[in-house]
Scaffold this active site. Structure first.
Site, PDB file in Angstrom:
ATOM      1  N   ASN A 428       0.876  -1.173   0.000  1.00 37.43           N
ATOM      2  CA  ASN A 428       0.000   0.000   0.000  1.00 37.43           C
ATOM      3  C   ASN A 428       0.911   1.220   0.000  1.00 37.43           C
ATOM      4  O   ASN A 428       1.515   1.548   1.015  1.00 37.43           O
ATOM      5  CB  ASN A 428      -0.892  -0.051   1.251  1.00 37.43           C
ATOM      6  CG  ASN A 428      -1.706   1.215   1.422  1.00 37.43           C
ATOM      7  OD1 ASN A 428      -1.789   2.034   0.509  1.00 37.43           O
ATOM      8  ND2 ASN A 428      -2.303   1.376   2.603  1.00 37.43           N
ATOM      9  N   LYS A 430       0.264   4.285  -0.279  1.00 35.81           N
ATOM     10  CA  LYS A 430      -0.329   5.486   0.336  1.00 35.81           C
ATOM     11  C   LYS A 430      -0.045   6.710  -0.550  1.00 35.81           C
ATOM     12  O   LYS A 430      -0.019   6.585  -1.767  1.00 35.81           O
ATOM     13  CB  LYS A 430       0.175   5.649   1.770  1.00 35.81           C
ATOM     14  CG  LYS A 430      -0.074   4.381   2.587  1.00 35.81           C
ATOM     15  CD  LYS A 430       0.051   4.596   4.058  1.00 35.81           C
ATOM     16  CE  LYS A 430      -0.255   3.279   4.763  1.00 35.81           C
ATOM     17  NZ  LYS A 430      -0.164   3.373   6.198  1.00 35.81           N
ATOM     18  N   HIS A 514      -9.679   1.609   4.509  1.00 39.06           N
ATOM     19  CA  HIS A 514      -8.437   1.773   5.269  1.00 39.06           C
ATOM     20  C   HIS A 514      -8.690   2.745   6.423  1.00 39.06           C
ATOM     21  O   HIS A 514      -9.423   3.721   6.272  1.00 39.06           O
ATOM     22  CB  HIS A 514      -7.336   2.296   4.341  1.00 39.06           C
ATOM     23  CG  HIS A 514      -5.986   2.200   4.971  1.00 39.06           C
ATOM     24  ND1 HIS A 514      -5.563   3.122   5.909  1.00 39.06           N
ATOM     25  CD2 HIS A 514      -4.992   1.282   4.855  1.00 39.06           C
ATOM     26  CE1 HIS A 514      -4.346   2.779   6.329  1.00 39.06           C
ATOM     27  NE2 HIS A 514      -3.985   1.654   5.696  1.00 39.06           N
ATOM     28  N   GLU A 516      -7.021   5.076   7.661  1.00 43.68           N
ATOM     29  CA  GLU A 516      -6.720   6.491   7.397  1.00 43.68           C
ATOM     30  C   GLU A 516      -7.876   7.165   6.668  1.00 43.68           C
ATOM     31  O   GLU A 516      -8.184   8.325   6.902  1.00 43.68           O
ATOM     32  CB  GLU A 516      -5.412   6.595   6.591  1.00 43.68           C
ATOM     33  CG  GLU A 516      -4.196   6.314   7.481  1.00 43.68           C
ATOM     34  CD  GLU A 516      -3.015   5.677   6.749  1.00 43.68           C
ATOM     35  OE1 GLU A 516      -2.971   5.734   5.500  1.00 43.68           O
ATOM     36  OE2 GLU A 516      -2.140   5.108   7.433  1.00 43.68           O
ATOM     37  N   GLU A 586      -5.949  -4.478  10.361  1.00 39.04           N
ATOM     38  CA  GLU A 586      -4.885  -3.512  10.631  1.00 39.04           C
ATOM     39  C   GLU A 586      -5.206  -2.750  11.913  1.00 39.04           C
ATOM     40  O   GLU A 586      -6.001  -1.806  11.883  1.00 39.04           O
ATOM     41  CB  GLU A 586      -4.776  -2.517   9.475  1.00 39.04           C
ATOM     42  CG  GLU A 586      -4.458  -3.178   8.142  1.00 39.04           C
ATOM     43  CD  GLU A 586      -3.903  -2.168   7.148  1.00 39.04           C
ATOM     44  OE1 GLU A 586      -2.817  -2.440   6.633  1.00 39.04           O
ATOM     45  OE2 GLU A 586      -4.524  -1.124   6.921  1.00 39.04           O
ATOM     46  N   GLY A 592       2.122   2.371  10.818  1.00 40.89           N
ATOM     47  CA  GLY A 592       3.114   3.424  10.655  1.00 40.89           C
ATOM     48  C   GLY A 592       3.770   3.854  11.952  1.00 40.89           C
ATOM     49  O   GLY A 592       4.464   4.868  12.004  1.00 40.89           O
ATOM     50  N   SER A 632       2.996  -2.007  10.463  1.00 39.14           N
ATOM     51  CA  SER A 632       4.432  -2.151  10.754  1.00 39.14           C
ATOM     52  C   SER A 632       4.960  -3.563  10.489  1.00 39.14           C
ATOM     53  O   SER A 632       5.797  -4.074  11.234  1.00 39.14           O
ATOM     54  CB  SER A 632       4.734  -1.730  12.201  1.00 39.14           C
ATOM     55  OG  SER A 632       4.340  -0.385  12.400  1.00 39.14           O
TER      56      SER A 632
HETATM   57  P1  PGA Z   1       2.496   0.202   7.622  1.00 40.90           P
HETATM   58  O1  PGA Z   1       1.063   0.428   6.935  1.00 40.90           O
HETATM   59  O2  PGA Z   1       2.981  -1.115   7.108  1.00 40.90           O
HETATM   60  O3  PGA Z   1       3.317   1.360   7.189  1.00 40.90           O
HETATM   61  O4  PGA Z   1       2.235   0.173   9.086  1.00 40.90           O
HETATM   62  C1  PGA Z   1       0.200  -0.578   6.690  1.00 40.90           C
HETATM   63  C2  PGA Z   1      -1.073  -0.029   6.101  1.00 40.90           C
HETATM   64  O5  PGA Z   1      -1.547   1.016   6.536  1.00 40.90           O
HETATM   65  O6  PGA Z   1      -1.616  -0.617   5.167  1.00 40.90           O
END
Ligand code: PGA
Length: 670
Positions: A428, A430, A514, A516, A586, A592, A632
């Site tokens: 992903n 982003k 997601h 976010e 998640e 993140g 992460s």
């Molecule tokens: P990350 O993000 O691996 O940077 O924690 C995962 C995600 O949000 O899909």
């Protein structure tokens, strides 16, 4: 249900001609005589036996569940009212559902069908709970084998004689004994109804209460059967001399010598392909002093035609057509009797060649009674079906299922283990990378994966702007997806990108829900529901994200949060649509932040998600749904996470932005 259909299909395949006679009876009863030609009835009978056998075998093995259970339901929905009609109006004497192997009355058939209809409804509703014993990729082979088996059986029994003879004239039967009523056998019970009339009104009385005064006039009396007595297995065997009309039954049945009967129920349509064998058998019988008759139901005209056509010199006897069809399923067929006992029977094509034979019948194997060992025949039939099936099953366990078991190192019953869900590593990106940087990253990924054989599916989800440039250059091994799509189909929604537009770039996936987007763009379950539907309608595979926030985790509410995110946005989908989804768990507090959920923490929620899906859509759908972990995830912790039984890969943010790191995570599956 499976056993009933297998049995029904099998006994019909064993006697295709019997099935065809029954079908002709139905067509005549329902005034559909234009359909009742012999060959169309045979084709119909064989098709029906094959269909029933296939349905039974599919239910037994749990394969082709949607088709087989739908067909079962359709058949029972059609047959139940039909058999009610048969029970009430009796247009045919018995329904013939199990051939001659098990004869049921019309009412018994109706009640049997009520039970089967209830079973068919529950099997249909619970079709996704049926355990498939065979991997999806091999089901066609099993399907094909069951069709092949039942067709070969039917054709063999059609061109020879039924391999199991369910009728009363099978080898070894003494016709005289089979016709006799034993001493002390149950007699039929009748009631006498007396009908009287008074002032123009008729009334029925019994012997005990009929009116004795003169105002009633006697009209009629009737004997009504109220209890059946003993019925001998054979009750209609009767032979008449064609020329004199004399009854030859007893004389023939008490003949101490061998007797050949060429049975031709209808001479006008009898096969004349094997005349030499028939005429040689007649010459042999004459030379050895054995009586030889042709028994038919055909009128004189056809007997004369047969004599002209075949040069037949043997005498003819007359009998009922149905009796002759019951004696042997061949027109003509040869039957050898000795002292009233059936010693041997042959289809016209298999009549033994007696042209050069000098020995008398008592010295020949064909003249000695070898009663069919029906148990042995049944065992052979079962063997021919199950042995190849077991070999295929082992192949499935050893080759196909082993491949899947190797990916997950935990113990599963190999017989029913059918994990067909995929392991997936999805990136992903982003809001990272310009178009040029994105193209460079794709080239790097192509290079690092050039010689790799990933043991999982690999997907990259990029900003919209990259999609059309990335899909033509990305390696075939890598799938491409978007990170979002609009909750509207099209139109005046400035700045939005629709699912159809995403699909038009060649992308196949889309991340939806997601955290976010839920947090910063206020996406609600209601909106996500629409997005998922639009994505599916445009052929995209949604990667649907769920996960709890830190305070929710601290309050121990992760299951509750994740459960309602699933239910609110997804649980109105049909089983078919739900089966197309990928789920990503998640935990928001891990995204993140560098704070990964431990393997145990993640596995707990993954197992909970799978159970929630199983409760709604059944175990099999749940077992086939890939559930990814995100938050992460990096090369150093991927292996531990992916080794958990319910974690089927990862949704990777930060670590997807460097080709080497991304490959490191993919390698966790090797
Ligand atoms: P990350 O993000 O691996 O940077 O924690 C995962 C995600 O949000 O899909």
């Amino acid at each position: 249900m499976a056993a009933t259909f297998i049995f029904s299909g099998f006994v019909k395949a064993v006697d295709p001609k019997g099935g065809a006679y029954k079908i002709q009876e139905y067509f005549t009863a329902f005034h559909l005589t234009f359909l009742s030609s012999y060959y169309s009835s045979i084709a119909f009978a064989i098709a029906l036996s094959t269909l029933e056998f296939w349905i039974g075998a599919s239910l037994l093995l749990g394969i082709r569940r949607r088709t087989s259970t739908t067909l079962v339901l359709l058949m029972m929905a059609l047959l139940t009212p039909l058999t009610l009609f048969l029970a009430v109006f009796n247009p045919v004497s018995d329904c013939g559902c199990f051939g001659d192997a098990l004869v049921l009355t019309n009412w018994q058939t109706f009640w049997k069908n009520i039970v089967l209809l209830i079973a068919a409804i529950s099997v249909f509703l619970g079709r996704y709970l049926i355990v498939p014993f065979i991997s999806n990729s091999l089901q066609w082979l099993f399907s094909l084998y069951s069709i092949f088996y039942s067709l070969v059986l039917a054709v063999y029994c059609y061109t020879n004689l039924p391999i199991i003879d369910f009728r009363p004239y099978h080898k070894g039967v003494n016709i005289v004994q089979a016709m006799s009523i034993p001493k002390g056998a149950k007699q039929p019970v009748y009631r006498t109804d007396l009908i009287y009339k008074k002032n123009g009104v008729k009334k029925t009385f019994t012997i005990d209460n009929y009116p004795k005064d003169d105002s009633w006039t006697f009209v009629d009396s009737k004997n009504v059967l109220i209890e059946k007595g003993y019925e001998p297995p054979i009750n209609d065997f009767s032979l008449q001399d064609e020329t004199t009309g004399a009854d030859s039954t007893q004389q023939l049945l008490h003949e101490r010598n061998y007797v050949f009967l060429l049975i031709a129920n209808r001479l006008d349509v009898a096969s004349d392909e094997d005349l030499d064998l028939i005429n040689d058998a007649y010459d042999y019988a004459k030379a050895n002093g054995y009586p030889f008759f042709c028994v038919t139901s055909s009128p004189e005209k056809y007997i004369a035609q047969w004599r002209d056509r075949t040069g037949a010199e043997y005498p003819f006897l007359l009998a009922d057509e149905v009796v002759l069809k019951t004696i042997i399923r061949s027109n003509p067929g040869l039957v050898l009797l000795h002292n009233g006992t059936v010693i041997n029977k042959w289809n016209h094509a298999n009549i033994p060649d007696l042209s050069e034979q000098k020995k008398s019948l008592d010295k020949l194997p064909i003249g000695v009674m070898h009663e069919d060992n029906q148990l042995k025949t049944i065992a052979q039939c079962v063997g021919w079906f199950f042995i190849p099936l077991i070999v295929l099953l082992w192949l499935d366990i050893l080759v196909v299922k082993r491949k899947f078991r190797k990916r997950k190192k935990f113990n599963i019953n190999p017989l029913i283990y059918n994990k067909m869900r995929k392991n997936i590593v999805a990136g992903n990106w982003k809001m990272n990378k310009t178009l040029q940087e994105g193209i460079d990253l794709v080239k790097d990924l192509n290079a690092v994966l050039a010689d790799a054989k990933p043991n999982c599916d690999v997907v990259i989800c990029t900003p919209f702007i990259h999609l059309a440039s990335v899909t033509p250059i990305v390696d075939k091994k890598i799938g491409v997806g978007a990170e979002n799509c609009a909750d509207k189909e099209k139109g005046a929604f400035t700045g939005e990108v629709s699912a159809a537009m995403v699909a038009s770039t060649g992308a196949k996936y889309v991340i939806l829900g997601h955290s976010e987007r839920r947090a910063y763009y206020h996406e609600t379950s209601e909106m996500l529901k629409t997005k998922v539907e639009l994505a599916l309608a445009n052929g995209l595979t949604p990667i649907f994200c769920v996960g709890e926030k830190l305070d929710e985790r601290e309050a121990g509410k992760q299951d509750e949060v994740v459960g309602s995110q699933l239910k609110d946005a997804l649980f109105d989908l049909s089983v078919e649509d739900f089966s197309k989804l990928i789920i990503a768990y998640e935990p928001v507090w891990a995204i993140g932040t560098g704070k990964t959920a431990t393997g145990e923490q993640a596995e707990d929620v993954h197992a909970f998600i799978r159970k929630t899906i199983a409760d709604k859509y059944g175990k099999e759908v749940a077992n086939n749904t890939s559930i990814l972990y995100g938050g992460s995830c990096k090369p150093s912790n991927a292996k531990e996470l992916f080794a958990k039984p319910d974690i089927d890969g990862g949704l990777i943010g930060g670590a997807a932005l460097k080709a080497e790191d991304f490959k490191g995570i993919i390698d966790a599956f090797n």
